[in-house]
Design an enzyme around this catalytic site. Structure first.
Site, PDB file in Angstrom:
ATOM      1  N   HIS A 193      -5.624  -4.013  -0.870  1.00 49.71           N
ATOM      2  CA  HIS A 193      -5.501  -2.978  -1.907  1.00 49.71           C
ATOM      3  C   HIS A 193      -5.642  -3.573  -3.308  1.00 49.71           C
ATOM      4  O   HIS A 193      -4.981  -3.131  -4.258  1.00 49.71           O
ATOM      5  CB  HIS A 193      -4.185  -2.216  -1.746  1.00 49.71           C
ATOM      6  N   SER A 203       0.799  -1.229   0.000  1.00 52.93           N
ATOM      7  CA  SER A 203       0.000   0.000   0.000  1.00 52.93           C
ATOM      8  C   SER A 203       0.829   1.274   0.000  1.00 52.93           C
ATOM      9  O   SER A 203       0.348   2.316  -0.408  1.00 52.93           O
ATOM     10  CB  SER A 203      -0.933  -0.002   1.207  1.00 52.93           C
ATOM     11  N   LYS A 237     -12.288  -0.782   2.417  1.00 48.95           N
ATOM     12  CA  LYS A 237     -11.647   0.075   1.401  1.00 48.95           C
ATOM     13  C   LYS A 237     -12.555   0.132   0.159  1.00 48.95           C
ATOM     14  O   LYS A 237     -13.548   0.844   0.177  1.00 48.95           O
ATOM     15  CB  LYS A 237     -10.244  -0.436   1.091  1.00 48.95           C
TER      16      LYS A 237
HETATM   17  N1  PLP Z   1      -3.783  -5.152   5.287  1.00 51.17           N
HETATM   18  C1  PLP Z   1      -3.441  -4.102   4.514  1.00 51.17           C
HETATM   19  C2  PLP Z   1      -2.477  -4.321   3.381  1.00 51.17           C
HETATM   20  C3  PLP Z   1      -3.975  -2.832   4.766  1.00 51.17           C
HETATM   21  O1  PLP Z   1      -3.616  -1.784   4.010  1.00 51.17           O
HETATM   22  C4  PLP Z   1      -4.872  -2.664   5.849  1.00 51.17           C
HETATM   23  C5  PLP Z   1      -5.433  -1.326   6.165  1.00 51.17           C
HETATM   24  O2  PLP Z   1      -4.784  -0.343   6.232  1.00 51.17           O
HETATM   25  C6  PLP Z   1      -5.198  -3.779   6.613  1.00 51.17           C
HETATM   26  C7  PLP Z   1      -4.647  -5.003   6.310  1.00 51.17           C
HETATM   27  C8  PLP Z   1      -6.169  -3.665   7.736  1.00 51.17           C
HETATM   28  O3  PLP Z   1      -7.466  -3.601   7.209  1.00 51.17           O
HETATM   29  P1  PLP Z   1      -8.681  -3.113   8.103  1.00 51.17           P
HETATM   30  O4  PLP Z   1      -8.754  -1.631   7.967  1.00 51.17           O
HETATM   31  O5  PLP Z   1      -9.874  -3.819   7.571  1.00 51.17           O
HETATM   32  O6  PLP Z   1      -8.356  -3.529   9.511  1.00 51.17           O
END
Ligand code: PLP
Length: 426
Positions: free
Chosen positions: A241, A213, A272
């Protein structure tokens, strides 16, 4: 001494409430702890990496209102890749579920927290990904925190990309498997570690973000799956993402590489592209999902997803299962932004992904640049250490299918104007 501490540190109303507690806890520890915190906060400010929160006074959308500004602001930093966070059908589904199924469950799933809509959403998720089953979590952070400990024991080995998301790192810390960390997207390093582990591990699992990300770059997934096959390992990807918008029909990183179905376990978020409310999930083999329902701690010990959230996400899957038009739009917008910015002299990290990090290097420059963009009506955020490595500060632009060509051109124009003013481009 206690009262003097109170005068110095606390506003009077807080002080009245806190007096008895502070007395009973002992003032010295309390005061010393506050100074310790202040020191740390000050160090963050001095380093120029302080993250201020801007306050939005409207729905999440391409056009938003921000406290302190009278104009509509164009938002270029949400993970709202498909523009569905405020989509009327998605909002309406949430409202209906609120009436029919209530505000919440007041229960974890296995006690009395599973409604028909939770089961329906889990079916939609596994259908969308072409997997056998799926399990919902309160967030993808929880899905990542709950997977590895339940899936792997001390007899197993896990191989994780060094730049995987914080929640994967934390999830892996919690499991007892032997841990190997390979260099970012480095297949040679991964292969050496797989060799080093040999055949002693019962289960070997290679773990990677599908899309990273901070850089908008993609894991070399086909090669990772090939290596996993060669060394008899399983694969896991975090598709936060990617799900819904990456790959031709939004099936994610597997689809981007044309290797649908090769990854063993997928985690992703509903927070997201998929409506943006909250929630995460694991999808994969039925026996794994069954085991997670029995053993995974964030699933067993945390409240069920609220009905409006579930119903909104379910509506998103209805939309995605019937058309990939939104997905095509975000790909076009991404190409437009990346090409115009590169032409203007900016360095944009990543590949063909709507995460378009505009690389600036210096933390203060990134934050100053973002503040000036807001004055131009464009909402973007500077990212700096510890979210990204020292010296690699950037503005992370995110394109949404809801951005029009005009919106994108306006953002590019503003970048160029401010870039010239701050000597980033000539
Ligand atoms: N994994 C990745 C690659 C993320 O970018 C995020 C969120 O920023 C998460 C996991 C966590 O997701 P959630 O917001 O549903 O806890």
């Amino acid at each position: 001494m206690m009262i003097r501490g109170c005068k110095v540190f606390l506003k009077s109303s807080v002080c009245r409430v806190g007096l008895a507690g502070a007395l009973s806890r002992g003032t010295h520890a309390h005061t010393a702890f506050r100074s310790l915190l202040k020191e740390q906060l000050n160090a963050i400010k001095v380093a120029g990496t302080w993250k201020a929160e801007r306050i939005i006074t409207s729905k999440q959308d391409v056009g938003i209102s921000v406290q302190g500004s009278n104009n509509k602001i164009l938002n270029f930093c949400a993970n709202n890749y498909l523009g569905l966070s405020s989509h009327p059908d998605v909002v309406e589904a949430g409202k209906k579920a609120l009436d029919e199924f209530g505000a919440g469950l007041s229960s974890v799933r296995f006690i009395c927290g599973t409604q028909s809509i939770h089961k329906k959403l889990e079916r939609q998720i596994s259908e969308f990904h072409g997997r056998e089953d799926a399990i919902l979590y309160p967030s993808c952070f929880d899905a990542n925190a709950g997977l590895f400990e339940a899936m792997l024991g001390p007899e197993d080995a896990v191989f994780s990309d060094e730049l995987n998301h914080a929640s994967i790192i934390d999830g892996i810390r919690l499991c007892k498997a032997k841990k190997y960390r390979y260099k970012h997207r480095d297949l040679n390093d991964l292969e050496n570690l797989l060799k080093e582990a040999g055949n002693s591990a019962r289960t070997k699992l290679v773990v990677t973000d599908g899309v990273f990300s901070m850089d908008g770059n993609v894991a070399p997934l086909k090669a990772i799956c090939d290596l996993a096959e060669k060394y008899n390992a399983l694969t896991f990807i975090d598709e936060c993402h990617a799900t819904g918008f990456f790959g031709k029909t939004g099936r994610g990183t597997e689809e981007f590489f044309g290797i649908e179905g090769r990854v063993d376990v997928i985690n992703s978020t509903l927070g997201k592209a998929l409506g943006g409310a909250a929630g995460g999930y694991t999808t994969g083999p039925k026996e794994l999902i069954d085991l997670l329902r029995q053993k995974s701690r964030p699933y067993l010990f945390s409240n069920s997803l609220p009905p409006p959230v579930v119903a909104s996400a379910s509506k998103v899957f209805d939309l995605l299962l019937s058309s990939s038009e939104l997905c095509e739009r975000v790909a076009k917008g991404t190409a437009r932004f990346r090409s115009a910015m590169t032409k203007a002299g900016f360095t944009i990290s990543g590949e063909q992904h709507p995460i378009c990090p505009v690389m600036l290097g210096d933390a203060r420059l990134a934050s100053q640049f973002a503040d000036k963009m807001l004055l131009e009506g464009i909402y973007v955020i500077g990212f700096s250490y510890p979210v990204v490595p020292q010296g690699k500060a950037r503005i992370r632009v995110q394109i949404s299918s809801a951005h029009s060509d005009d919106d994108i051109d306006r953002a590019v124009d503003a970048f160029v104007r401010i870039g010239k003013e701050l000597n980033v481009v000539s």
